[in-house]
Scaffold this motif. Structure first.
Motif, PDB file in Angstrom:
ATOM      1  N   PHE A   1       0.830  -1.198   0.000  1.00  0.00           N
ATOM      2  CA  PHE A   1       0.000   0.000   0.000  1.00  0.00           C
ATOM      3  C   PHE A   1       0.865   1.248   0.000  1.00  0.00           C
ATOM      4  N   SER A   2       1.911   1.232   0.840  1.00  0.00           N
ATOM      5  CA  SER A   2       2.837   2.358   0.803  1.00  0.00           C
ATOM      6  C   SER A   2       3.576   2.370  -0.530  1.00  0.00           C
TER       7      SER A   2
ATOM      8  N   GLU B   1     -13.847   1.954 -12.180  1.00  0.00           N
ATOM      9  CA  GLU B   1     -14.815   2.599 -11.294  1.00  0.00           C
ATOM     10  C   GLU B   1     -14.208   3.701 -10.447  1.00  0.00           C
ATOM     11  N   ALA B   2     -12.907   3.776 -10.389  1.00  0.00           N
ATOM     12  CA  ALA B   2     -12.295   4.770  -9.510  1.00  0.00           C
ATOM     13  C   ALA B   2     -11.183   5.508 -10.254  1.00  0.00           C
ATOM     14  N   VAL B   3     -10.911   6.733  -9.829  1.00  0.00           N
ATOM     15  CA  VAL B   3      -9.748   7.451 -10.348  1.00  0.00           C
ATOM     16  C   VAL B   3      -8.579   7.121  -9.427  1.00  0.00           C
TER      17      VAL B   3
ATOM     18  N   ARG C   1      -4.951  11.751  -9.659  1.00  0.00           N
ATOM     19  CA  ARG C   1      -5.700  12.731  -8.880  1.00  0.00           C
ATOM     20  C   ARG C   1      -4.948  14.050  -8.827  1.00  0.00           C
TER      21      ARG C   1
ATOM     22  N   SER D   1     -13.461   9.503 -15.718  1.00  0.00           N
ATOM     23  CA  SER D   1     -13.313   8.054 -15.653  1.00  0.00           C
ATOM     24  C   SER D   1     -14.456   7.436 -16.426  1.00  0.00           C
TER      25      SER D   1
ATOM     26  N   LEU E   1     -17.603  18.274  -5.412  1.00  0.00           N
ATOM     27  CA  LEU E   1     -17.160  16.943  -5.816  1.00  0.00           C
ATOM     28  C   LEU E   1     -18.191  16.299  -6.742  1.00  0.00           C
ATOM     29  N   LEU E   2     -19.439  16.288  -6.317  1.00  0.00           N
ATOM     30  CA  LEU E   2     -20.458  15.604  -7.114  1.00  0.00           C
ATOM     31  C   LEU E   2     -20.715  16.333  -8.427  1.00  0.00           C
TER      32      LEU E   2
ATOM     33  N   SER F   1     -17.800  15.644 -10.814  1.00  0.00           N
ATOM     34  CA  SER F   1     -17.788  14.271 -11.293  1.00  0.00           C
ATOM     35  C   SER F   1     -18.901  14.037 -12.306  1.00  0.00           C
TER      36      SER F   1
ATOM     37  N   LEU G   1      -1.353  -3.959   8.704  1.00  0.00           N
ATOM     38  CA  LEU G   1      -2.743  -3.566   8.510  1.00  0.00           C
ATOM     39  C   LEU G   1      -3.606  -3.743   9.756  1.00  0.00           C
TER      40      LEU G   1
ATOM     41  N   VAL H   1       2.037   0.692   9.339  1.00  0.00           N
ATOM     42  CA  VAL H   1       3.265   0.643   8.549  1.00  0.00           C
ATOM     43  C   VAL H   1       4.354   1.559   9.077  1.00  0.00           C
TER      44      VAL H   1
ATOM     45  N   ARG I   1     -10.105  13.528   6.516  1.00  0.00           N
ATOM     46  CA  ARG I   1      -8.896  13.979   7.215  1.00  0.00           C
ATOM     47  C   ARG I   1      -9.333  14.437   8.608  1.00  0.00           C
TER      48      ARG I   1
ATOM     49  N   LEU J   1     -18.536  10.680   2.194  1.00  0.00           N
ATOM     50  CA  LEU J   1     -19.350  10.210   1.076  1.00  0.00           C
ATOM     51  C   LEU J   1     -19.631   8.727   1.304  1.00  0.00           C
TER      52      LEU J   1
ATOM     53  N   ALA K   1      -5.945  -4.643   2.582  1.00  0.00           N
ATOM     54  CA  ALA K   1      -6.206  -3.364   3.256  1.00  0.00           C
ATOM     55  C   ALA K   1      -7.687  -3.046   3.303  1.00  0.00           C
TER      56      ALA K   1
ATOM     57  N   ALA L   1     -13.809  10.020   0.293  1.00  0.00           N
ATOM     58  CA  ALA L   1     -14.718  10.417  -0.785  1.00  0.00           C
ATOM     59  C   ALA L   1     -14.064  10.239  -2.157  1.00  0.00           C
ATOM     60  N   GLN L   2     -12.777  10.605  -2.236  1.00  0.00           N
ATOM     61  CA  GLN L   2     -12.076  10.497  -3.519  1.00  0.00           C
ATOM     62  C   GLN L   2     -12.161   9.083  -4.088  1.00  0.00           C
ATOM     63  N   ASP L   3     -12.187   8.102  -3.214  1.00  0.00           N
ATOM     64  CA  ASP L   3     -12.166   6.721  -3.670  1.00  0.00           C
ATOM     65  C   ASP L   3     -13.484   6.294  -4.304  1.00  0.00           C
TER      66      ASP L   3
ATOM     67  N   ALA M   1     -15.847   8.647  -5.699  1.00  0.00           N
ATOM     68  CA  ALA M   1     -16.506   9.720  -6.438  1.00  0.00           C
ATOM     69  C   ALA M   1     -15.971   9.892  -7.852  1.00  0.00           C
ATOM     70  N   ALA M   2     -15.374   8.859  -8.420  1.00  0.00           N
ATOM     71  CA  ALA M   2     -14.937   8.964  -9.813  1.00  0.00           C
ATOM     72  C   ALA M   2     -16.168   9.232 -10.680  1.00  0.00           C
TER      73      ALA M   2
ATOM     74  N   GLN N   1     -26.220  11.405  -0.327  1.00  0.00           N
ATOM     75  CA  GLN N   1     -24.960  10.728  -0.656  1.00  0.00           C
ATOM     76  C   GLN N   1     -23.874  10.946   0.393  1.00  0.00           C
ATOM     77  N   TRP N   2     -23.979  12.066   1.129  1.00  0.00           N
ATOM     78  CA  TRP N   2     -23.017  12.313   2.217  1.00  0.00           C
ATOM     79  C   TRP N   2     -23.664  11.933   3.535  1.00  0.00           C
TER      80      TRP N   2
END
Lengths: 388, 462
Positions: A110-111, A149-151, A156, A163, A189-190, A193, B206, B211, B301, B342, B384, B390-392, B394-395, B460-461
């Motif tokens: 992951f890192s 499905e994801a960016v 980013r 996407s 954000l929404l 997108s 994990l 880490v 965050r 989100l 993991a 949200a970024q994950d 909201a594509a 959605q939020w």
């Protein structure tokens, strides 16, 4: 002892960066038709299985004979599950990099992926990605695409990122969409997108992509479908010029020979699908395929390999000055391994990415050193990766 | 920091801490939103409807093994065109797929529970200890692990949950530990096989200290050696023990081990248990868990002070997860009026079904869409688990898929609704802006009203 090979391009000393390369505005880029795709191999591809160093006397001791390899040169071969890549190599449209690594030296996936994608020298402070930061600030429309499905992190932080994934439903009507857009007024954000998705749908329709095709089930169908879509998007006249595609399944801790064979075949067929769907634009394309780190030199106790360091990477495309293996080969003897277990990295993956971004996408050295790969001035872009 | 009004607090309790308001739930919580959550903490997660009918992990492994033997016998008979054996000739019973049953049971639990906060904690911990059915051996036991090793401990001690998970066949299979042999163990010396460090690494990175705790590659390898011998009993003469955890001395690397500066002289299974206990109590683990909880409940965050508070409680109470949950509810910053989380696809779909009051068995079928939206149950892409920002989620393609799904649910559910307008208050309470209520009231149809409600930022939020 294997011979230490230096196949890096011209090593002529460059003047100190920043002096010879004044900041170039993002707007002055030429070569607007250059295409770049980044295939992220998640899970740590075993470089010594994909690109066996059969000419190294210690290889057999770690891995057994690589008898059914496709030959690249008198040191390196290619896994037989990669015939399309081998064909591209033969046509000088692909090159192979070995013993490469990001600056990351621990062994967490992951890192490791954070560093691979963020372009930072460690995972601390990860926020956005090097390819996102490489996008021109003044871009209009969709400039870069994530397929899926994801960016992913690497894309980013840039403007004009969208996407795409195939859709199973198609019931949303225009009236409802307009009303939803109104609801999204102050939701950054929404609303962003949704706007990007609508824009992308337009390009997909123009590019003849079946937006409502069957959902891609199974890892093989999925990757081939996404690589096909990537090719169509990049080929579209007003389409994006950058694409990122993910493929997992490389974390081969046990019984890896059969699994890797299947997985590499998927990768290889996907690369061919990308080429075929790019059509003439393949000639203006460079595709970088890289992973977060390599795996142990020796096979572990369960017929697999554990997390390692030095890895293999690939650069393919009609714009690539291919037909070569680029490796400052560190050797596989016990004293030559990194921490007595892994292939020692001798080439910084950032040098490869910087070389491609500079010579293919015309990014300025100063931007590469500071913004795209922060604090990387000491890492010189690799010369000669792209056809002159 | 001032708290929002009671009606908004009630909506936060049901949607941010809970898993989405069912009709009447916001009203129920509005008298004392914090008390409503604390009563659930005291009661723990509700039993899974029909859970007693599900097989234990041992039964599931036995069934899966029997099925595999049968499939193999049939395949061999087909290949050789030989006279099939009696076993292979037996009529094919309708295949009972344990995974599908587990997913449905988990769905029923989420749809029907009146203790949604502990249910969310089950999701959180199940994702913290992620396993994936993409590994064939895990398919039969992933759901059982959540029921047997996670659910009983989400408000108990972290150490107990950790020990239950690492002993569980699902985790052992997922991270290959049944294959790992101590190089100097009797079986290791007799075989070319040896150590596999997968489980040891992921437990440290994990599940516990994280880490950046400063452990080394040598610590990982040594811990993996301490874990050798932790396997699943599949011996032919295992009898009732078949499919349960087995410590196999033949596979275990002998001798004392030093991990993160501490030496473990124990022999056998006790050695790794002692390491796991130390890892569970490590300050870095407190910090790691606190950070993840704060990110899940407060913000992508989260404020440092909130992480500090949760980490202190975790450390001071020896990892008492009831104390940690109570501390979380007490944090004012967790009640912020503007939501920062989100919903993931699972959260999104479950909350929609709960809010719309869709009948359970119909809703269980609609929950299958969660795979299309990118979050197939028990199939996170890596150890993991699913990402939690949200970024994950909201594509552009993901947002658009959600809207298509919302429109289809509108078509299915909307026409039968008498008063779509009342849903806004029932599902979002004080979290809904007046503009949303207006938009839903002015919708062209019941179907569109539902689509707009589910598409809205407020829904959605959380």
């Amino acid at each position: 002892m294997p011979t230490r090979r230096q196949i890096l391009g011209s090593m002529a000393a460059l003047p100190l960066m920043g002096l010879a390369f004044p900041q170039v505005s993002w707007a002055t880029r030429a070569r607007g038709d250059a295409r770049f795709a980044f295939v992220v191999l998640r899970g740590a591809l075993d470089g010594l299985a994909a690109v066996p160093a059969y000419g190294d006397g210690d290889f057999v001791r770690h891995r057994g004979p690589a008898s059914d390899r496709l030959t690249l040169d008198d040191t390196f071969g290619l896994n037989p599950a990669l015939p399309h890549l081998h064909e591209m190599y033969g046509k000088h449209e692909a090159l192979v990099l070995h013993a490469v690594a990001t600056p990351y030296r621990q062994r967490s996936h992951f890192s490791g992926q954070d560093v691979l994608e963020s372009g930072l020298s460690s995972e601390i402070g990860t926020r956005d990605g090097w390819l996102g930061r490489a996008l021109p600030r003044n871009a209009a429309g969709v400039r870069a695409m994530a397929l899926g499905e994801a960016v992913p992190l690497v894309l980013r932080g840039g403007p004009g990122v969208s996407s795409w994934a195939p859709m199973r439903e198609n019931v949303l009507d225009d009236d409802t969409l307009h009303r939803i857009e109104a609801l999204y007024g102050d939701d950054q954000l929404l609303s962003r997108s949704l706007a990007a998705a609508l824009n992308t749908g337009q390009i997909a329709r123009e590019g003849g992509l079946d937006e409502n095709g069957p959902a891609l089930s199974g890892p093989r169908e999925r990757f081939l479908g996404l690589m096909t879509a990537a090719g169509r998007f990049l080929a579209a006249p007003d389409g994006p010029r950058i694409a990122v595609i993910d493929i997992g399944g490389w974390d081969t801790h046990n019984q890896q020979a059969g699994r890797l064979k299947r997985q590499l075949a998927i990768l290889d067929d996907g690369l061919a699908a990308l080429r075929d769907n790019l059509g003439a634009a393949w000639g203006q394309t460079a595709v970088l395929l890289a992973t977060e780190f390599g795996r142990t030199a020796a096979i572990n106790g369960t017929g697999g390999t554990d997390h390692g360091t030095g890895a293999a990477a690939f650069l393919a495309g009609g714009a690539v000055a291919g037909g070569r293996v680029i490796a400052d080969w560190p050797g596989l003897a016990d004293g030559q391994l990194f921490e007595a277990r892994d292939l020692r990295p001798t080439t910084d993956l950032r040098a490869v990415a910087k070389g491609v971004l500079r010579d293919h996408l015309n990014l300025a050295r100063a931007d590469l050193d500071r913004t795209v790969f922060p604090d990387s001035a000491a890492v010189r872009p690799m010369d000669g990766l792209i056809r002159g | 920091m001032s708290l929002p009004d009671a009606r908004t607090q009630a909506a936060i309790a049901t949607n941010r801490f809970g898993i989405g308001a069912r009709p009447g739930e916001i009203a129920e919580a509005s008298g004392d939103p914090r008390g409503w959550l604390l009563r659930q903490v005291a009661a723990g997660p509700s039993p899974i409807p029909g859970g007693a009918r599900l097989p234990t992990s041992a039964e599931a492994i036995a069934r899966a093994d029997a099925q595999a033997r049968l499939d193999e016998a049939r395949a061999r008979a087909r290949e050789t065109k030989a006279e099939p054996t009696a076993m292979a000739k037996a009529p094919a019973a309708p295949r009972y797929d344990i995974y599908t049953e587990e997913v449905a049971a988990r769905g029923r639990s989420a749809l029907e529970t009146d203790r949604p906060f502990p249910e969310r904690l089950v999701w959180f911990w199940s994702n913290h200890f992620s396993v994936s059915v993409d590994k064939a051996a895990v398919r039969a036991v992933a759901g059982a692990m959540e029921r047997e090793a996670i659910r009983p401990h989400v408000l108990g001690r972290f150490e107990d949950m950790l020990l239950a998970v690492i002993h569980h066949p699902a985790m052992i299979f997922y991270l290959d530990n049944q294959l790992s042999l101590g190089p100097a163990s009797p079986r290791g010396e007799a075989s070319r096989r040896g150590l596999n460090e997968n489980l040891g690494r992921e437990v440290m990175e994990l599940h516990t200290v994280g880490v950046s705790a400063g452990y080394t590659q040598a610590d990982v390898t040594t811990f993996a050696k301490a874990l050798t011998g932790w396997t699943v009993d599949r011996r032919e003469d295992a009898g009732r023990r078949f499919g349960t955890f087995l410590f196999s001395p033949d596979m275990h690397e002998p001798g004392p081990k030093t991990i993160m500066g501490r030496t473990y002289p124990q022999e056998g299974e006790d050695q790794a248990v002692a390491v796991l206990q130390d890892l569970a109590r490590h300050p870095a683990t407190a910090r790691h868990i606190a950070g993840k909880l704060a990110r899940h409940f407060i913000a992508d965050r989260p404020p440092e002070a909130a992480v500090d508070a949760l980490a202190h409680t975790f450390l001071d109470t020896g990892g008492d997860l009831t104390a940690v949950a109570r501390r979380l509810v007490a944090l004012d910053v967790a009640w912020s009026e503007s939501p920062d989380k989100l919903k993931s696809p699972n959260e999104y779909i479950v909350s929609a079904m709960r809010g719309l009051g869709v009948e359970t068995e119909e809703a269980v079928i609609m929950l299958r869409s969660v795979s299309m939206l990118g979050q197939r149950p028990f199939a996170a892409p890596s150890p993991a688990g699913w990402p939690d920002t949200a970024q994950d989620w909201a594509a552009p393609s993901a947002v658009y898929q959600r809207l298509e799904w919302a429109a289809r649910v509108g078509q299915q559910v909307g026409p039968g609704l008498r008063q779509p307008g009342s849903l806004v208050g029932e599902m979002l309470g004080g979290q809904a802006r007046p503009t949303l209520a207006d938009a839903v009231d002015r919708a062209a149809s019941g179907a569109q009203a539902v689509a707009l409600l589910l598409a809205s930022p407020e829904f959605q939020w959380r």
